[in-house]
Design a protein around this motif. Structure first.
Motif, PDB file in Angstrom:
ATOM      1  N   GLU A   1       0.724  -1.074   0.075  1.00 39.99           N
ATOM      2  CA  GLU A   1       0.095  -0.092   0.195  1.00 39.99           C
ATOM      3  C   GLU A   1       0.783   1.283   0.096  1.00 39.99           C
ATOM      4  OE1 GLU A   1      -4.098  -1.381   0.519  1.00 39.99           O
ATOM      5  OE2 GLU A   1      -3.265   0.568   0.050  1.00 39.99           O
ATOM      6  N   THR A   2       2.020   1.291   0.656  1.00 39.40           N
ATOM      7  CA  THR A   2       2.665   2.162   0.948  1.00 39.40           C
ATOM      8  C   THR A   2       3.610   2.817  -0.362  1.00 39.40           C
ATOM      9  OG1 THR A   2       3.049   1.784   3.484  1.00 39.40           O
ATOM     10  CG2 THR A   2       4.595   3.198   2.280  1.00 39.40           C
ATOM     11  N   VAL A   3       4.052   1.551  -1.009  1.00 37.68           N
ATOM     12  CA  VAL A   3       4.951   2.086  -2.106  1.00 37.68           C
ATOM     13  C   VAL A   3       4.288   2.162  -3.535  1.00 37.68           C
ATOM     14  CG1 VAL A   3       5.617  -0.481  -2.779  1.00 37.68           C
ATOM     15  CG2 VAL A   3       7.237   1.479  -3.086  1.00 37.68           C
ATOM     16  N   ALA A   4       2.920   1.587  -3.393  1.00 35.75           N
ATOM     17  CA  ALA A   4       2.360   1.344  -4.688  1.00 35.75           C
ATOM     18  C   ALA A   4       1.872   2.517  -5.597  1.00 35.75           C
ATOM     19  CB  ALA A   4       0.940   0.624  -4.695  1.00 35.75           C
ATOM     20  N   THR A   5       1.666   3.629  -4.744  1.00 35.77           N
ATOM     21  CA  THR A   5       1.566   4.979  -5.531  1.00 35.77           C
ATOM     22  C   THR A   5       2.723   5.586  -6.096  1.00 35.77           C
ATOM     23  OG1 THR A   5       1.354   6.049  -3.384  1.00 35.77           O
ATOM     24  CG2 THR A   5      -0.621   5.205  -4.454  1.00 35.77           C
ATOM     25  N   SER A   6       3.523   5.346  -5.755  1.00 35.97           N
ATOM     26  CA  SER A   6       4.928   5.963  -6.247  1.00 35.97           C
ATOM     27  C   SER A   6       5.539   5.161  -7.470  1.00 35.97           C
ATOM     28  CB  SER A   6       5.881   5.960  -5.151  1.00 35.97           C
ATOM     29  OG  SER A   6       6.672   4.796  -5.105  1.00 35.97           O
ATOM     30  N   ASP A   7       6.558   5.693  -8.112  1.00 36.83           N
ATOM     31  CA  ASP A   7       7.045   5.012  -9.204  1.00 36.83           C
ATOM     32  C   ASP A   7       8.436   4.335  -8.978  1.00 36.83           C
ATOM     33  OD1 ASP A   7       5.949   7.179 -12.038  1.00 36.83           O
ATOM     34  OD2 ASP A   7       5.213   5.125 -11.300  1.00 36.83           O
ATOM     35  N   SER A   8       8.535   4.153  -7.434  1.00 38.20           N
ATOM     36  CA  SER A   8       9.986   3.668  -7.041  1.00 38.20           C
ATOM     37  C   SER A   8      10.068   2.090  -7.430  1.00 38.20           C
ATOM     38  CB  SER A   8       9.858   3.895  -5.532  1.00 38.20           C
ATOM     39  OG  SER A   8      10.073   5.192  -5.470  1.00 38.20           O
ATOM     40  N   THR A   9      11.293   1.678  -7.663  1.00 41.63           N
ATOM     41  CA  THR A   9      11.503   0.340  -7.843  1.00 41.63           C
ATOM     42  C   THR A   9      11.349  -0.292  -6.828  1.00 41.63           C
ATOM     43  OG1 THR A   9      13.063   0.937  -9.696  1.00 41.63           O
ATOM     44  CG2 THR A   9      13.531  -1.286  -8.844  1.00 41.63           C
ATOM     45  N   VAL A  10      10.515  -1.358  -6.735  1.00 45.89           N
ATOM     46  CA  VAL A  10      10.592  -2.434  -5.781  1.00 45.89           C
ATOM     47  C   VAL A  10      11.325  -3.714  -5.886  1.00 45.89           C
ATOM     48  CG1 VAL A  10       8.774  -3.704  -4.476  1.00 45.89           C
ATOM     49  CG2 VAL A  10       8.164  -1.536  -5.267  1.00 45.89           C
ATOM     50  N   LEU A  11      12.007  -4.127  -4.882  1.00 45.26           N
ATOM     51  CA  LEU A  11      12.728  -5.689  -4.779  1.00 45.26           C
ATOM     52  C   LEU A  11      11.853  -6.546  -4.045  1.00 45.26           C
ATOM     53  CD1 LEU A  11      15.049  -7.284  -5.807  1.00 45.26           C
ATOM     54  CD2 LEU A  11      16.025  -6.285  -3.988  1.00 45.26           C
ATOM     55  N   LEU A  12      11.417  -7.590  -4.494  1.00 48.11           N
ATOM     56  CA  LEU A  12      10.716  -8.580  -3.712  1.00 48.11           C
ATOM     57  C   LEU A  12      11.771  -9.783  -3.212  1.00 48.11           C
ATOM     58  CD1 LEU A  12       7.298  -8.800  -5.695  1.00 48.11           C
ATOM     59  CD2 LEU A  12       8.060  -7.452  -3.596  1.00 48.11           C
ATOM     60  N   LEU A  13      11.957  -9.947  -2.218  1.00 43.40           N
ATOM     61  CA  LEU A  13      12.760 -11.079  -1.631  1.00 43.40           C
ATOM     62  C   LEU A  13      12.007 -12.130  -1.135  1.00 43.40           C
ATOM     63  CD1 LEU A  13      15.519  -8.429   0.143  1.00 43.40           C
ATOM     64  CD2 LEU A  13      15.640  -9.514  -2.176  1.00 43.40           C
ATOM     65  N   GLY A  14      12.501 -13.338  -1.368  1.00 44.38           N
ATOM     66  CA  GLY A  14      11.649 -14.624  -0.709  1.00 44.38           C
ATOM     67  C   GLY A  14      12.042 -15.698  -1.361  1.00 44.38           C
ATOM     68  N   GLU A  15      11.635 -16.895  -0.679  1.00 41.86           N
ATOM     69  CA  GLU A  15      12.003 -18.273  -0.894  1.00 41.86           C
ATOM     70  C   GLU A  15      11.042 -18.555  -2.402  1.00 41.86           C
ATOM     71  OE1 GLU A  15      12.993 -19.843   3.554  1.00 41.86           O
ATOM     72  OE2 GLU A  15      11.734 -21.075   2.110  1.00 41.86           O
ATOM     73  N   THR A  16      11.394 -19.616  -3.159  1.00 42.02           N
ATOM     74  CA  THR A  16      10.644 -19.944  -4.059  1.00 42.02           C
ATOM     75  C   THR A  16       9.078 -20.485  -3.570  1.00 42.02           C
ATOM     76  OG1 THR A  16      12.462 -20.555  -5.455  1.00 42.02           O
ATOM     77  CG2 THR A  16      10.544 -21.549  -5.996  1.00 42.02           C
ATOM     78  N   GLY A  17       8.134 -19.868  -4.430  1.00 42.64           N
ATOM     79  CA  GLY A  17       6.701 -20.482  -4.081  1.00 42.64           C
ATOM     80  C   GLY A  17       6.201 -19.551  -3.105  1.00 42.64           C
ATOM     81  N   THR A  18       6.644 -18.378  -2.595  1.00 45.56           N
ATOM     82  CA  THR A  18       5.929 -17.613  -1.537  1.00 45.56           C
ATOM     83  C   THR A  18       4.931 -16.844  -2.086  1.00 45.56           C
ATOM     84  OG1 THR A  18       7.930 -16.205  -1.865  1.00 45.56           O
ATOM     85  CG2 THR A  18       7.995 -17.699   0.258  1.00 45.56           C
ATOM     86  N   GLY A  19       5.118 -16.568  -3.483  1.00 45.04           N
ATOM     87  CA  GLY A  19       3.940 -15.897  -4.089  1.00 45.04           C
ATOM     88  C   GLY A  19       4.397 -14.195  -4.339  1.00 45.04           C
ATOM     89  N   LYS A  20       5.697 -14.284  -4.665  1.00 47.21           N
ATOM     90  CA  LYS A  20       6.227 -12.939  -5.107  1.00 47.21           C
ATOM     91  C   LYS A  20       5.495 -12.269  -6.258  1.00 47.21           C
ATOM     92  CE  LYS A  20      10.415 -14.504  -5.185  1.00 47.21           C
ATOM     93  NZ  LYS A  20      10.342 -15.808  -4.737  1.00 47.21           N
ATOM     94  N   GLU A  21       5.196 -13.283  -7.233  1.00 46.47           N
ATOM     95  CA  GLU A  21       4.473 -12.540  -8.456  1.00 46.47           C
ATOM     96  C   GLU A  21       3.232 -11.811  -8.057  1.00 46.47           C
ATOM     97  OE1 GLU A  21       2.471 -14.114 -12.642  1.00 46.47           O
ATOM     98  OE2 GLU A  21       4.087 -15.318 -11.924  1.00 46.47           O
ATOM     99  N   LEU A  22       2.268 -12.672  -7.055  1.00 38.99           N
ATOM    100  CA  LEU A  22       1.161 -12.093  -6.628  1.00 38.99           C
ATOM    101  C   LEU A  22       1.435 -10.560  -6.085  1.00 38.99           C
ATOM    102  CD1 LEU A  22      -0.661 -14.933  -5.259  1.00 38.99           C
ATOM    103  CD2 LEU A  22      -1.098 -14.061  -7.401  1.00 38.99           C
ATOM    104  N   VAL A  23       2.397 -10.707  -5.141  1.00 42.73           N
ATOM    105  CA  VAL A  23       2.629  -9.196  -4.652  1.00 42.73           C
ATOM    106  C   VAL A  23       3.113  -8.285  -5.549  1.00 42.73           C
ATOM    107  CG1 VAL A  23       4.302  -8.177  -3.022  1.00 42.73           C
ATOM    108  CG2 VAL A  23       3.463 -10.463  -2.479  1.00 42.73           C
ATOM    109  N   ALA A  24       3.794  -8.605  -6.794  1.00 42.55           N
ATOM    110  CA  ALA A  24       3.952  -7.836  -7.696  1.00 42.55           C
ATOM    111  C   ALA A  24       2.700  -7.314  -8.462  1.00 42.55           C
ATOM    112  CB  ALA A  24       4.824  -8.278  -8.729  1.00 42.55           C
ATOM    113  N   ARG A  25       1.960  -7.939  -8.795  1.00 40.83           N
ATOM    114  CA  ARG A  25       0.706  -7.726  -9.251  1.00 40.83           C
ATOM    115  C   ARG A  25      -0.126  -6.793  -8.311  1.00 40.83           C
ATOM    116  NH1 ARG A  25      -2.053  -8.974 -13.766  1.00 40.83           N
ATOM    117  NH2 ARG A  25      -0.642 -10.414 -14.023  1.00 40.83           N
ATOM    118  N   ALA A  26       0.014  -7.065  -7.102  1.00 36.75           N
ATOM    119  CA  ALA A  26      -0.843  -6.057  -6.247  1.00 36.75           C
ATOM    120  C   ALA A  26      -0.366  -4.718  -6.233  1.00 36.75           C
ATOM    121  CB  ALA A  26      -0.553  -6.526  -4.648  1.00 36.75           C
ATOM    122  N   VAL A  27       1.356  -4.528  -6.318  1.00 33.90           N
ATOM    123  CA  VAL A  27       1.917  -3.206  -6.586  1.00 33.90           C
ATOM    124  C   VAL A  27       1.311  -2.556  -7.731  1.00 33.90           C
ATOM    125  CG1 VAL A  27       4.045  -2.133  -6.813  1.00 33.90           C
ATOM    126  CG2 VAL A  27       3.857  -3.862  -5.519  1.00 33.90           C
TER     127      VAL A  27
END
Length: 527
Positions: free
Chosen positions: A235-261
């Motif tokens: 919620e905090t970062v989505a409204t900006s255009d800043s680059t986001v780096l998602l860190l986490g193990e395989t299968g944690t749902g990083k793609e879903l978080v990227a889509r949420a952003v």
């Protein structure tokens, strides 16, 4: 006359017609029954209903006080729920307690038989004697409130006149008590329904909030604190255009978080373009990312637009960004810094306006040390890091995910799954899930395929079998294990503290301890 137990008397058909004062009394009694009936249909709020009924009984029976008593939760005392006593001296009041054992009122509650005190001498329990004296009560009547063979409480009447209640009065009051019992039962049912209605209303609000959350973060299932923190960062970062780096193990749902952003950004009406850097051969990755001109290399028979151009004015999601070859990293860095690039085989510079969301399950800082990743690219990517927690750190979300995936695949396979075994769910919650949500999803899909009834056929023993296979390679890859061992040796086995291994690795102390246990690393051997 002394105290007596009164039984209902049968009506005598040979009695002469009612006339004079008896006719007026009968009218008053019929009016009382009508008043109780009217109160029943006009007011279902328990206290208001019983207060109205008590007032009607007191007026029509020409007594001084009427009270309705109900047992407390422990059924050791009777509490005066309501009372109508306009001329009270203040000793008798609502909320008054009487013990069930050893009191006249308690005896009526236990036996279900009425009790009549013709005079104060008929009262034997000390608490009742004290109250009668303080309120100048000379006679009284106590009747059980029984409905469907269940005693709900007692009805009490008192008067400052001796010997007020005749056998005929008690017979009639037993009919009144039956009506009051119906009123209490209805009021209790209404109260229960009202409480259920309020509960359903709260659940509805909660579900509406969950639906809104699901709409905002489609596919992200869970309500744990760890996941909630991730969504707050989104919620905090989505409204900006800043680059986001998602860190986490395989299968944690990083793609879903990227889509949420992307879905919550100003670019949501444009395209979210995805590229898995690990899934494309190194020789083709540059073409996929930047595009190529016709004839740029063998097989390039047509011009190709790269993912960067497709994502112009939108968002580019680079999954497994740690797998980008070193020779391509400067080109990606240029895009991040200047928004410029050239297609493969072209000298024409193109400009794009792209918001980048990158993800990796690798330790990029370790890769920098090993010269496998450029530090300047890392700093450009690491503007707003979000760590997506593994499933073992949010076990409370597992039941929600199991239900979600079971219903999803049941609909696809046209099956009806209504139950999930509790024992299996407990085992699923305790499992550490090396493959995270993706592993759980695959397990549930397999279970739905095998299910032949309305109960999900989860084969839990396969987790135990998988344990032996996956336990040695727990929290990542061998590179991570080697780095943990190296850092522990540098700090001489110290895990916590500002100079401990956890601080150097950028991990919580508890997280590092968990990983060391699963990697079978003993910090005491590093000192």
């Amino acid at each position: 006359m002394g105290a007596s137990l009164i039984q209902e008397q049968p009506l005598n058909p040979q009695e002469p017609p009612i006339a004079g004062p008896d006719l007026q009394r009968e009218r008053d009694r019929l009016k009382l029954l009508l008043d109780i009936t009217n109160a029943l249909v006009s007011n279902l709020e328990p206290r208001d209903l019983l207060r109205a009924i008590s007032a009607s009984i007191r007026q029509d029976m020409h007594c001084d006080v009427v009270g309705v008593w109900r047992p407390d939760a422990e059924r050791r005392n009777l509490r005066q729920l309501v009372m109508d006593f306009p001329e009270s001296n203040g000793v008798m009041k609502e909320g008054l307690l009487r013990p069930i054992e050893g009191s006249e009122i308690g005896s009526v509650f236990i036996t279900g038989k009425p009790f009549v005190a013709r005079t104060k001498a008929d009262i034997t329990s000390e608490c009742s004697i004290h109250t009668a004296r303080a309120e100048a009560i000379e006679s009284g009547c106590i009747l059980p409130l029984i409905s469907r063979n269940r005693t709900l409480g007692v009805l009490t009447l008192g008067s400052r006149i001796e010997n007020l209640f005749s056998c005929d009065d008690v017979d009639f009051l037993l009919r009144v008590a039956a009506q009051v019992s119906i009123a209490i039962e209805n009021a209790l049912a209404y109260k229960e329904i009202a409480e259920l209605r309020d509960k359903l209303a709260q659940e509805r609000l909660y579900l509406e909030e969950e639906i809104r959350t699901a709409a905002d973060f489609e596919g992200i299932i869970g309500q744990s604190a760890a996941l909630g923190k991730v969504l707050q960062l989104v919620e905090t970062v989505a409204t900006s255009d800043s680059t986001v780096l998602l860190l986490g193990e395989t299968g944690t749902g990083k793609e879903l978080v990227a889509r949420a952003v992307h879905d919550r950004s100003r670019r949501r009406d444009r395209t979210l373009v995805k590229l898995n850097c690990a899934a494309i051969p190194t020789g083709l990755l540059e073409s996929e990312l930047f595009g190529h001109e016709r004839g740029a290399f063998t097989g390039a028979v047509t011009q190709k637009i790269g993912r960067l151009e497709l994502a112009d004015q939108g968002t580019l999601f680079l999954d497994e960004v740690g797998d980008i070859p070193l020779e391509l990293q400067p080109k990606l860095l240029r895009v991040l810094q200047d928004g410029e690039f050239e297609r493969l085989g072209s000298t024409r510079t193109k400009r794009v306006d792209v918001r980048l969301v990158a993800a990796t399950n690798r330790d990029l800082s370790l890769m920098i040390e090993e010269r496998q990743f450029r530090s300047d690219l890392y700093y450009r990517l690491n503007v707003f890091p979000i760590r997506v927690p593994p499933l073992r750190e949010r076990p409370e979300d597992i039941p929600l995910l199991v239900r979600y995936f079971s219903q999803k695949y049941a609909r696809q396979m046209q099956k009806q799954i209504e139950n999930i075994p509790a024992a299996a769910m407990r085992k699923l919650t305790r499992w550490h899930w090396p493959g995270n949500v993706r592993e759980l999803q695959n397990l549930v899909e397999r279970a739905v395929i095998l299910t032949r009834s309305s109960t999900l056929a989860i084969s839990v023993p396969e987790l135990a079998n998988a344990n032996a296979k996956f336990a040695p390679a727990r929290a990542g890859n061998s590179d991570e294990q080697d780095r943990i061992v190296r850092v522990l040796k540098e700090v001489k086995g110290r895990v916590g503290g500002p100079n401990g291994a956890a601080a150097r690795l950028g991990l919580k102390r508890t997280t590092l301890i968990t990983r060391m246990k699963k990697m079978d690393i003993d910090p005491r051997k590093m000192s």
